[in-house]
Enzyme design. Sequence first.
Site, PDB file in Angstrom:
ATOM      1  N   GLY A 146      11.154  -2.227   5.768  1.00  0.00           N
ATOM      2  CA  GLY A 146      10.480  -3.511   5.651  1.00  0.00           C
ATOM      3  C   GLY A 146      10.045  -3.808   4.230  1.00  0.00           C
ATOM      4  O   GLY A 146      10.217  -4.931   3.724  1.00  0.00           O
ATOM      5  N   HIS A 147       9.483  -2.816   3.562  1.00  0.00           N
ATOM      6  CA  HIS A 147       9.114  -2.987   2.155  1.00  0.00           C
ATOM      7  C   HIS A 147      10.352  -3.265   1.302  1.00  0.00           C
ATOM      8  O   HIS A 147      10.332  -4.126   0.412  1.00  0.00           O
ATOM      9  CB  HIS A 147       8.427  -1.723   1.619  1.00  0.00           C
ATOM     10  CG  HIS A 147       7.106  -1.417   2.229  1.00  0.00           C
ATOM     11  ND1 HIS A 147       6.929  -0.411   3.143  1.00  0.00           N
ATOM     12  CD2 HIS A 147       5.876  -1.975   2.044  1.00  0.00           C
ATOM     13  CE1 HIS A 147       5.659  -0.352   3.497  1.00  0.00           C
ATOM     14  NE2 HIS A 147       4.997  -1.293   2.861  1.00  0.00           N
TER      15      HIS A 147
ATOM     16  N   LYS B 192       5.187  -9.355   9.801  1.00  0.00           N
ATOM     17  CA  LYS B 192       4.526  -8.485  10.779  1.00  0.00           C
ATOM     18  C   LYS B 192       3.012  -8.656  10.694  1.00  0.00           C
ATOM     19  O   LYS B 192       2.318  -8.598  11.706  1.00  0.00           O
ATOM     20  CB  LYS B 192       4.906  -7.019  10.561  1.00  0.00           C
ATOM     21  CG  LYS B 192       4.295  -6.084  11.621  1.00  0.00           C
ATOM     22  CD  LYS B 192       4.651  -4.652  11.385  1.00  0.00           C
ATOM     23  CE  LYS B 192       3.800  -4.037  10.315  1.00  0.00           C
ATOM     24  NZ  LYS B 192       2.387  -3.843  10.734  1.00  0.00           N
ATOM     25  N   ASP B 193       2.517  -8.868   9.491  1.00  0.00           N
ATOM     26  CA  ASP B 193       1.088  -9.125   9.285  1.00  0.00           C
ATOM     27  C   ASP B 193       0.885 -10.641   9.180  1.00  0.00           C
ATOM     28  O   ASP B 193       0.524 -11.165   8.123  1.00  0.00           O
ATOM     29  CB  ASP B 193       0.602  -8.416   8.028  1.00  0.00           C
ATOM     30  CG  ASP B 193       0.715  -6.905   8.142  1.00  0.00           C
ATOM     31  OD1 ASP B 193       0.065  -6.341   9.034  1.00  0.00           O
ATOM     32  OD2 ASP B 193       1.478  -6.311   7.374  1.00  0.00           O
TER      33      ASP B 193
ATOM     34  N   MET C 239       0.835  -1.198   0.000  1.00  0.00           N
ATOM     35  CA  MET C 239       0.000   0.000   0.000  1.00  0.00           C
ATOM     36  C   MET C 239       0.873   1.252   0.000  1.00  0.00           C
ATOM     37  O   MET C 239       0.392   2.352   0.299  1.00  0.00           O
ATOM     38  CB  MET C 239      -0.956   0.003   1.190  1.00  0.00           C
ATOM     39  CG  MET C 239      -1.981  -1.108   1.132  1.00  0.00           C
ATOM     40  SD  MET C 239      -3.520  -0.773   2.045  1.00  0.00           S
ATOM     41  CE  MET C 239      -2.896  -0.546   3.696  1.00  0.00           C
TER      42      MET C 239
ATOM     43  N   SER D 213       4.141   1.696   8.208  1.00  0.00           N
ATOM     44  CA  SER D 213       3.869   3.026   7.659  1.00  0.00           C
ATOM     45  C   SER D 213       3.145   3.898   8.671  1.00  0.00           C
ATOM     46  O   SER D 213       3.289   5.120   8.686  1.00  0.00           O
ATOM     47  CB  SER D 213       3.039   2.908   6.378  1.00  0.00           C
ATOM     48  OG  SER D 213       3.726   2.154   5.398  1.00  0.00           O
TER      49      SER D 213
END
Length: 269
Positions: free
Chosen positions: A36-37, A149-150, A30, A186
């Site tokens: 992390g991305h 994390k998710d 998103m 984020s």
Amino acid sequence: MRPVRSTAEVREALAPARTTGSTIGLVPTMGAFHAGHLALLRAARARCDVVVVSLFVNPAQFGPGDDLSRYPRDEARDAALAEEEGVDILFAPLAEEVYPTGFSTWVEPGPLANLLEGAARPGHFRGVATVCTKLFGIVQPQLAFFGRKDAQQIAVVKRVVRDLNLPIEIVPCPTVRDPDGLALSSRNAFLSTDERAIALTLPRALQEGLRAHRSGTDAVAATRAVLDAEPGLTVDYVAEADLDGPTLAAAVRVGSTRLIDNVRLSEEA
């Protein structure tokens, strides 16, 4: 790097890769990229011939009272970072490309989606499952990369892929943390200096829960005790669940910001 907006452009851009049998990797995001991305992009680059990153703030996974309107957006910055990491295609569709007028088909991911985040945010995982299924259909990758994390998101997406017989490998990647232990998100940008100090209670509490688990005591109670001792935050939930493996997960609110984190119960403290 080639930026594209439409399904037709994605398919045209990927046609040569399909002709040569290249491995295509997808990193669904998103935006509002952080380290992390970037770790996901590097993992994809290491395993794939062609890397596609999607950049779409998915309205279907936000409910009433969620932070859709203020979710951070900076497409130009994200595009520059993606290009630096060697991304081949940046797919940044408009909402009407993903959900055209009259859109009415949804992916309902079942009981797993009604726990934890699903209970706190009704409909959230329906939105996640639907947009991921659409992205998988548009890009048709062999591999798709998600951050741990998710953890519940990974579990839900894996279930969707399994149940719908989609020919995609879901690749979980380790949670990336700041040196102080806070999981990168984020939404961390919304925290004031004082709120960030309070937010550090979350990873500390989970580590305490992990230690309790390894010593044979109650991980949830140990985690909850640390969180409840911090008056600056509100606990949404603390629970153990099978989220792509035994996991201790928690969600808290610090000021107006909601944060989630987890540890796998096989990890070292």
